[in-house]
Design a protein around this motif. Structure first.
Motif, PDB file in Angstrom:
ATOM      1  N   SER A   1     -41.091  46.116  21.193  1.00 55.84           N
ATOM      2  CA  SER A   1     -40.402  47.294  20.654  1.00 55.84           C
ATOM      3  C   SER A   1     -41.368  48.422  20.347  1.00 55.84           C
ATOM      4  O   SER A   1     -41.080  49.585  20.639  1.00 55.84           O
ATOM      5  CB  SER A   1     -39.640  46.905  19.382  1.00 55.84           C
TER       6      SER A   1
ATOM      7  N   ASP B   1     -34.294  44.169  21.854  1.00 57.73           N
ATOM      8  CA  ASP B   1     -35.481  43.328  22.104  1.00 57.73           C
ATOM      9  C   ASP B   1     -35.200  41.948  21.509  1.00 57.73           C
ATOM     10  O   ASP B   1     -35.375  41.723  20.317  1.00 57.73           O
ATOM     11  CB  ASP B   1     -36.691  44.007  21.441  1.00 57.73           C
TER      12      ASP B   1
ATOM     13  N   SER C   1     -34.856  50.891  18.783  1.00 60.30           N
ATOM     14  CA  SER C   1     -34.899  49.478  19.170  1.00 60.30           C
ATOM     15  C   SER C   1     -34.291  48.587  18.102  1.00 60.30           C
ATOM     16  O   SER C   1     -34.574  48.755  16.913  1.00 60.30           O
ATOM     17  CB  SER C   1     -36.348  49.034  19.419  1.00 60.30           C
TER      18      SER C   1
ATOM     19  N   PHE D   1     -42.372  49.977  23.586  1.00 60.06           N
ATOM     20  CA  PHE D   1     -41.236  50.700  24.171  1.00 60.06           C
ATOM     21  C   PHE D   1     -41.075  52.065  23.492  1.00 60.06           C
ATOM     22  O   PHE D   1     -40.947  53.096  24.157  1.00 60.06           O
ATOM     23  CB  PHE D   1     -39.963  49.863  24.002  1.00 60.06           C
TER      24      PHE D   1
ATOM     25  N   LEU E   1     -36.244  51.514  14.148  1.00 62.39           N
ATOM     26  CA  LEU E   1     -36.088  50.072  14.369  1.00 62.39           C
ATOM     27  C   LEU E   1     -35.064  49.440  13.437  1.00 62.39           C
ATOM     28  O   LEU E   1     -34.988  49.799  12.260  1.00 62.39           O
ATOM     29  CB  LEU E   1     -37.437  49.379  14.111  1.00 62.39           C
TER      30      LEU E   1
ATOM     31  N   ARG F   1     -31.743  53.180  24.193  1.00 60.06           N
ATOM     32  CA  ARG F   1     -31.493  52.206  23.133  1.00 60.06           C
ATOM     33  C   ARG F   1     -31.861  50.817  23.662  1.00 60.06           C
ATOM     34  O   ARG F   1     -31.253  50.332  24.624  1.00 60.06           O
ATOM     35  CB  ARG F   1     -30.007  52.279  22.767  1.00 60.06           C
ATOM     36  N   LEU F   2     -32.847  50.223  23.019  1.00 59.17           N
ATOM     37  CA  LEU F   2     -33.355  48.911  23.451  1.00 59.17           C
ATOM     38  C   LEU F   2     -32.823  47.795  22.556  1.00 59.17           C
ATOM     39  O   LEU F   2     -32.764  47.947  21.333  1.00 59.17           O
ATOM     40  CB  LEU F   2     -34.892  48.904  23.361  1.00 59.17           C
TER      41      LEU F   2
END
Ligand SMILES: C[S@@+](CC[C@H](N)C(=O)[O-])C[C@H]1O[C@@H](n2cnc3c(N)ncnc32)[C@H](O)[C@@H]1O
Length: 250
Positions: A78, A69, A90, A81, A116, A66-67
């Motif tokens: 994102s 950004d 993300s 990634f 996203l 889990r990002l």
């Protein structure tokens, strides 16, 4: 009654009251949002793509991560990634809604919207609980933040233990001749390109000035450590024109 501090900070080469900086930065990115991606390619002759790929090489995204950004803008980091991770999620957070709108359009075109989220917010006051994310990235964003140390402290707070910070930012070239050549290019060419392509010279003048005001590699490394990150390191890109800083929340 609202209290405002009389502290000042830099906005490019101009000094402004601290409480005015975020609004000015937002003005810059609202103005350039629709031309942001085209201008990035033109200004850097495509090199920003190589730097962003180098960021992913060092980060080595893994499936399911889990990002967050931050200052994610139109989503360049994102998208990379998620492509590298295979599956993951993300959250793109940015101060400027128009930048996120451009990013959302790209996500729809690439059929990546489900992976996203797009959140308007400030890097210095993240609207997330402690220990939420596996990875925190900020690419060409932190030099625009009014108090970068507060953004780093927030990064540490929202990362899970074992989480990773990665910062991509313009930096200082440790060679005077090269720095002079780079200054000649950036101060003379980039604002003119901004005028020709985005119809906005002033925003690109701010962008090049903000690069010169950002701390050098070692100073920024000590800020990363002050936020609590361990095993903090940096790697210069293209002789230090840009730099990656990495740290871990242990
Ligand atoms: C140069 S763009 C970078 C976009 C993207 N990360 C990239 O690498 O292409 C800088 C972004 O930082 C955002 N930004 C500036 N100050 C911010 C803050 N305090 N909090 C969140 N985002 C911020 C701007 O709105 C803008 O979208």
């Amino acid at each position: 009654m609202t209290e405002t501090s009389d502290k000042t900070t830099h906005f490019g080469f101009t000094n402004v009251p601290e409480h005015e900086k975020a609004g000015k930065v937002q003005g810059v990115f609202t103005s350039v949002a629709s031309k942001y991606d085209v201008m990035n390619d033109a200004m850097s002759m495509g090199i920003h793509r190589i730097w962003k790929d180098a960021m992913m090489d060092w980060l080595a995204p893994r499936p399911g991560q889990r990002l967050l950004d931050v200052a994610g803008g139109t989503g360049d980091i994102s998208f990379r990634f998620l492509e590298r991770a295979g599956e993951g999620h993300s959250t793109v957070l940015d101060l400027t809604e128009s930048m996120l709108v451009e990013g959302r359009k790209r996500a729809e075109a690439a059929a990546m919207s489900e992976s996203l989220d797009w959140v308007v917010g400030d890097a210095m006051a993240l609207p997330f609980a402690d220990n939420t994310f596996d990875v925190y990235t900020i690419s060409f964003g932190i030099r625009n933040v009014t108090r970068p140390q507060e953004a780093l402290n927030e990064a540490y707070r929202v990362l899970k233990p074992g989480g990773r910070l990665m910062v991509l930012e313009f930096s200082q070239i440790p060679n005077d001749m090269m720095q002079k050549a780079y200054d000649l290019y950036s101060f003379n060419v980039i604002p003119r390109m901004g005028q020709a392509i985005a119809g906005d010279r002033d925003s690109y003048q701010y962008l090049v000035e903000s690069i010169r005001k950002f701390p050098d590699q070692e100073t920024f490394l000590s800020m990363v450590r002050t936020a609590g990150f361990e095993n903090a390191k940096y790697r210069n890109l293209t002789m230090g024109i840009a730099c990656l800083h990495s740290g871990w929340k242990i």
